[in-house]
Scaffold this motif. Structure first.
Motif, PDB file in Angstrom:
ATOM      1  N   GLU A 179       0.940  -1.212  -0.108  1.00 44.69           N
ATOM      2  CA  GLU A 179      -0.049   0.085  -0.099  1.00 44.69           C
ATOM      3  C   GLU A 179       0.743   1.205  -0.010  1.00 44.69           C
ATOM      4  O   GLU A 179       0.566   2.198  -0.716  1.00 44.69           O
ATOM      5  N   VAL A 180       2.134   1.485   0.705  1.00 53.42           N
ATOM      6  CA  VAL A 180       3.011   2.355   0.765  1.00 53.42           C
ATOM      7  C   VAL A 180       3.444   2.521  -0.678  1.00 53.42           C
ATOM      8  O   VAL A 180       3.532   3.740  -1.103  1.00 53.42           O
ATOM      9  N   ALA A 181       3.956   1.618  -1.147  1.00 53.78           N
ATOM     10  CA  ALA A 181       4.486   1.552  -2.719  1.00 53.78           C
ATOM     11  C   ALA A 181       3.311   2.004  -3.618  1.00 53.78           C
ATOM     12  O   ALA A 181       3.710   2.825  -4.496  1.00 53.78           O
ATOM     13  N   GLN A 182       2.207   1.773  -3.375  1.00 53.10           N
ATOM     14  CA  GLN A 182       1.171   2.063  -4.312  1.00 53.10           C
ATOM     15  C   GLN A 182       0.727   3.603  -4.052  1.00 53.10           C
ATOM     16  O   GLN A 182       0.765   4.222  -5.118  1.00 53.10           O
ATOM     17  N   LYS A 183       0.767   3.966  -2.995  1.00 55.32           N
ATOM     18  CA  LYS A 183       0.483   5.429  -2.691  1.00 55.32           C
ATOM     19  C   LYS A 183       1.698   6.294  -3.262  1.00 55.32           C
ATOM     20  O   LYS A 183       1.366   7.511  -3.968  1.00 55.32           O
ATOM     21  N   LEU A 184       2.962   5.816  -3.095  1.00 53.67           N
ATOM     22  CA  LEU A 184       4.243   6.799  -3.636  1.00 53.67           C
ATOM     23  C   LEU A 184       4.009   6.664  -5.285  1.00 53.67           C
ATOM     24  O   LEU A 184       4.377   7.769  -5.939  1.00 53.67           O
ATOM     25  N   ALA A 185       3.667   5.378  -5.764  1.00 56.02           N
ATOM     26  CA  ALA A 185       3.586   5.482  -7.083  1.00 56.02           C
ATOM     27  C   ALA A 185       2.372   6.462  -7.752  1.00 56.02           C
ATOM     28  O   ALA A 185       2.444   6.842  -8.966  1.00 56.02           O
ATOM     29  N   LYS A 186       1.256   6.552  -7.032  1.00 56.92           N
ATOM     30  CA  LYS A 186       0.285   7.316  -7.438  1.00 56.92           C
ATOM     31  C   LYS A 186       0.689   8.685  -7.590  1.00 56.92           C
ATOM     32  O   LYS A 186       0.446   9.507  -8.465  1.00 56.92           O
ATOM     33  N   VAL A 187       1.426   9.100  -6.438  1.00 59.36           N
ATOM     34  CA  VAL A 187       1.960  10.494  -6.328  1.00 59.36           C
ATOM     35  C   VAL A 187       2.834  10.845  -7.410  1.00 59.36           C
ATOM     36  O   VAL A 187       2.729  11.801  -8.179  1.00 59.36           O
ATOM     37  N   THR A 188       3.567   9.827  -7.889  1.00 60.36           N
ATOM     38  CA  THR A 188       4.788  10.093  -8.816  1.00 60.36           C
ATOM     39  C   THR A 188       3.868  10.115 -10.207  1.00 60.36           C
ATOM     40  O   THR A 188       4.182  10.899 -10.969  1.00 60.36           O
ATOM     41  N   ALA A 189       2.868   9.251 -10.316  1.00 59.07           N
ATOM     42  CA  ALA A 189       2.165   9.170 -11.737  1.00 59.07           C
ATOM     43  C   ALA A 189       1.362  10.600 -11.812  1.00 59.07           C
ATOM     44  O   ALA A 189       1.254  10.990 -12.902  1.00 59.07           O
ATOM     45  N   GLU A 190       0.780  11.272 -10.688  1.00 60.02           N
ATOM     46  CA  GLU A 190       0.116  12.241 -10.988  1.00 60.02           C
ATOM     47  C   GLU A 190       0.911  13.549 -11.299  1.00 60.02           C
ATOM     48  O   GLU A 190       0.554  14.408 -11.991  1.00 60.02           O
ATOM     49  N   ARG A 191       2.216  13.388 -10.673  1.00 59.13           N
ATOM     50  CA  ARG A 191       3.025  14.603 -10.905  1.00 59.13           C
ATOM     51  C   ARG A 191       3.748  14.563 -12.347  1.00 59.13           C
ATOM     52  O   ARG A 191       3.768  15.511 -13.010  1.00 59.13           O
ATOM     53  N   GLU A 195       8.152   8.983 -20.634  1.00 59.99           N
ATOM     54  CA  GLU A 195       8.422   8.783 -19.221  1.00 59.99           C
ATOM     55  C   GLU A 195       7.077   9.023 -18.574  1.00 59.99           C
ATOM     56  O   GLU A 195       7.114   8.228 -17.465  1.00 59.99           O
ATOM     57  N   ASN A 196       6.230   9.722 -18.829  1.00 60.94           N
ATOM     58  CA  ASN A 196       4.593   9.638 -18.354  1.00 60.94           C
ATOM     59  C   ASN A 196       4.197   8.282 -18.409  1.00 60.94           C
ATOM     60  O   ASN A 196       3.747   7.890 -17.458  1.00 60.94           O
ATOM     61  N   ALA A 197       4.185   7.663 -19.446  1.00 59.62           N
ATOM     62  CA  ALA A 197       3.561   6.234 -19.667  1.00 59.62           C
ATOM     63  C   ALA A 197       4.206   5.346 -18.574  1.00 59.62           C
ATOM     64  O   ALA A 197       3.623   4.386 -18.070  1.00 59.62           O
ATOM     65  N   GLU A 198       5.526   5.364 -18.601  1.00 60.61           N
ATOM     66  CA  GLU A 198       6.116   4.482 -17.437  1.00 60.61           C
ATOM     67  C   GLU A 198       5.805   4.536 -16.109  1.00 60.61           C
ATOM     68  O   GLU A 198       5.699   3.754 -15.334  1.00 60.61           O
ATOM     69  N   LYS A 199       5.635   5.904 -15.730  1.00 59.30           N
ATOM     70  CA  LYS A 199       5.092   6.035 -14.537  1.00 59.30           C
ATOM     71  C   LYS A 199       3.751   5.555 -14.064  1.00 59.30           C
ATOM     72  O   LYS A 199       3.398   5.243 -13.090  1.00 59.30           O
ATOM     73  N   GLN A 200       2.962   5.989 -15.108  1.00 54.32           N
ATOM     74  CA  GLN A 200       1.520   5.522 -15.091  1.00 54.32           C
ATOM     75  C   GLN A 200       1.406   4.022 -14.884  1.00 54.32           C
ATOM     76  O   GLN A 200       0.732   3.335 -14.018  1.00 54.32           O
ATOM     77  N   ALA A 201       2.303   3.160 -15.581  1.00 50.95           N
ATOM     78  CA  ALA A 201       2.404   1.680 -15.463  1.00 50.95           C
ATOM     79  C   ALA A 201       2.922   1.273 -14.301  1.00 50.95           C
ATOM     80  O   ALA A 201       2.512   0.059 -13.810  1.00 50.95           O
ATOM     81  N   ASP A 202       3.912   2.068 -13.811  1.00 51.43           N
ATOM     82  CA  ASP A 202       4.346   1.775 -12.254  1.00 51.43           C
ATOM     83  C   ASP A 202       3.438   1.715 -11.399  1.00 51.43           C
ATOM     84  O   ASP A 202       3.155   1.086 -10.435  1.00 51.43           O
ATOM     85  N   PHE A 203       2.418   2.847 -11.497  1.00 52.39           N
ATOM     86  CA  PHE A 203       1.360   2.897 -10.519  1.00 52.39           C
ATOM     87  C   PHE A 203       0.531   1.985 -10.536  1.00 52.39           C
ATOM     88  O   PHE A 203      -0.029   1.127  -9.578  1.00 52.39           O
ATOM     89  N   ASN A 204       0.068   1.491 -11.818  1.00 58.81           N
ATOM     90  CA  ASN A 204      -0.883   0.259 -12.030  1.00 58.81           C
ATOM     91  C   ASN A 204      -0.317  -1.068 -11.460  1.00 58.81           C
ATOM     92  O   ASN A 204      -0.897  -1.870 -10.913  1.00 58.81           O
TER      93      ASN A 204
END
Length: 403
Positions: A145-157, A171-180
């Motif tokens: 859940e912590v990793a998910q929250k960090l990935a979410k913040v990064t993906a939004e930024r 680069e944006n697509a990679e961050k969105q995929a990491d969040f998912n």
């Protein structure tokens, strides 16, 4: 006088003497007739009894050579309301209770004969390994859940930076995929935690319905193996009972759901328990030629014990009359059941038959016998086709019942 004349005189004298001897025989006197009649009577009086004794001895010899048999004729039996059929009484609901969780039995709270309510705690299992697995899964879930929250913040930024063209689309697509990916991992771990929590809940064994405990196979300290171990308890509900009856083929067509039935229990002499037909199997069993019928019986006081034997009858049903024979009139061979029938000339003929319902001391004969047949009781192996027998007890054929 010459020789020829002398011979002629001698012949004449001999003829006269013979004539004198024969003449009395041609006309016998009354005394002679009486004597002759007496002699004939004496001879006849001595020979006739001898002839009679010889005929009697011959008849007795022939009779003793033929085996003595007792015969019986098939009886018509009315398969209907007067027929009591074996019935098996079963609980309305019955369930073996097993453990889903593995561990050691911490404590049991019920025993055989105890009445329990739905949801009541029956036993508790100590599951230390399961508890550790659950704690580990919860820790992994927290990390996910912590990793998910960090990935979410990064993906939004990075999504905002893409709008200003500060980062590339890649680069944006990679961050969105990491969040998912982090979200899917957290969901997977969350499901594992939920599974372990439900499994841990099975450490408390509860009653699935209201009933009576009829078996208890564990005790405090026993090792419990979940999913495939031994049965812990057996629970039955007896306020309503299910009765199974095997109805003969002759009656099967007259049985319908909703009609009434009657039960008689050996331990309750004279007591008739009302029942109702709720369903039938719909097919005749090929091995017994019977129809499985299920009855419903109310048992609010639980006076009738499940598992008991009873006899069921159907007052509204009157089946066709069937032919029956005593069980000891049928002999069983490798090629099927057989009977020995005595023909009018007192010789035996063997017949193959087909059996129907077994009534205990009598057997239903489906085919191969006639109501007028004289069937040998307790047929011996020495009885073969054509052998002569002496009948000592011929039972008259029974008339068909008009019921």
């Amino acid at each position: 006088m010459n020789a020829k004349s002398t011979d002629g005189v001698k012949r004449t004298m001999v003829l006269r003497r013979l004539t004198n001897l024969v003449r009395p025989l041609r006309k016998p006197s009354r005394t002679t007739l009486v004597i002759l009649g007496f002699m004939v009577f004496a001879v006849a009086f001595g020979l006739v009894p001898r002839w009679l004794r010889q005929a009697q001895v011959k008849a007795e010899t022939l009779a003793s050579a033929a085996p003595f048999v007792t015969v019986v004729s098939p009886k018509f039996f009315q398969a209907g309301s007067g027929q009591a059929l074996p019935a098996e009484i079963k609980p309305w609901i019955e369930a073996p209770i097993y453990a889903r969780a593995s561990g050691y039995l911490k404590q049991r709270f019920v025993d055989i004969g105890d009445r329990v309510e739905e949801g009541q705690l029956l036993a508790e299992i100590d599951t230390p390994e399961l508890n550790q697995d659950l704690e580990r899964a919860r820790a992994v879930l927290a990390q996910a859940e912590v990793a998910q929250k960090l990935a979410k913040v990064t993906a939004e930024r990075w999504a905002n930076l893409r709008d200003t063209a500060s980062v590339s689309e890649q680069e944006n697509a990679e961050k969105q995929a990491d969040f998912n990916s982090k979200a899917a991992t957290a969901a997977s771990v969350r499901a594992e935690v939920h599974r372990l929590e439900e499994l841990q809940a099975f450490s408390k064994v509860t009653a699935p319905f209201t009933g009576v405990i009829t078996a208890r196979n564990i005790d405090t300290g026993d090792l419990i193996v979940g999913s495939g171990g031994k049965e812990l308890f057996h629970l039955v509900q007896m306020q309503k009972l299910r009765v199974s009856v095997q109805v003969p083929q002759a009656m099967a067509g007259h049985i319908e759901p909703g009609q009434t039935a009657e039960l008689v229990l050996p331990e309750h002499s004279g007591l008739i328990v009302p029942a109702k037909v709720i369903r039938t199997a719909g097919v005749i069993a090929s091995d017994s030629r019977t129809l499985l019928v299920e009855l419903e019986v109310d048992n609010p006081e639980e006076a009738i014990i499940a598992g008991s034997y009873a006899k069921a009858s159907f007052p509204e049903t009157k089946g066709d009359a069937v032919l029956t024979l005593p069980a000891n009139a049928v002999r069983f061979r490798a090629d099927g059941p057989q009977i020995a029938v005595v023909k009018p000339d007192n010789t035996v003929i063997l017949k193959d038959i087909k059996l129907g319902r077994d009534y205990g001391q009598a057997l239903e004969i489906v085919a191969g016998v006639d109501s007028k047949d004289r069937v040998v009781m307790n047929p011996q192996d020495s009885l073969v086709n054509g052998v002569a027998v002496a009948v000592i007890d011929a039972a008259p054929p029974q008339k068909k019942s008009k019921e």
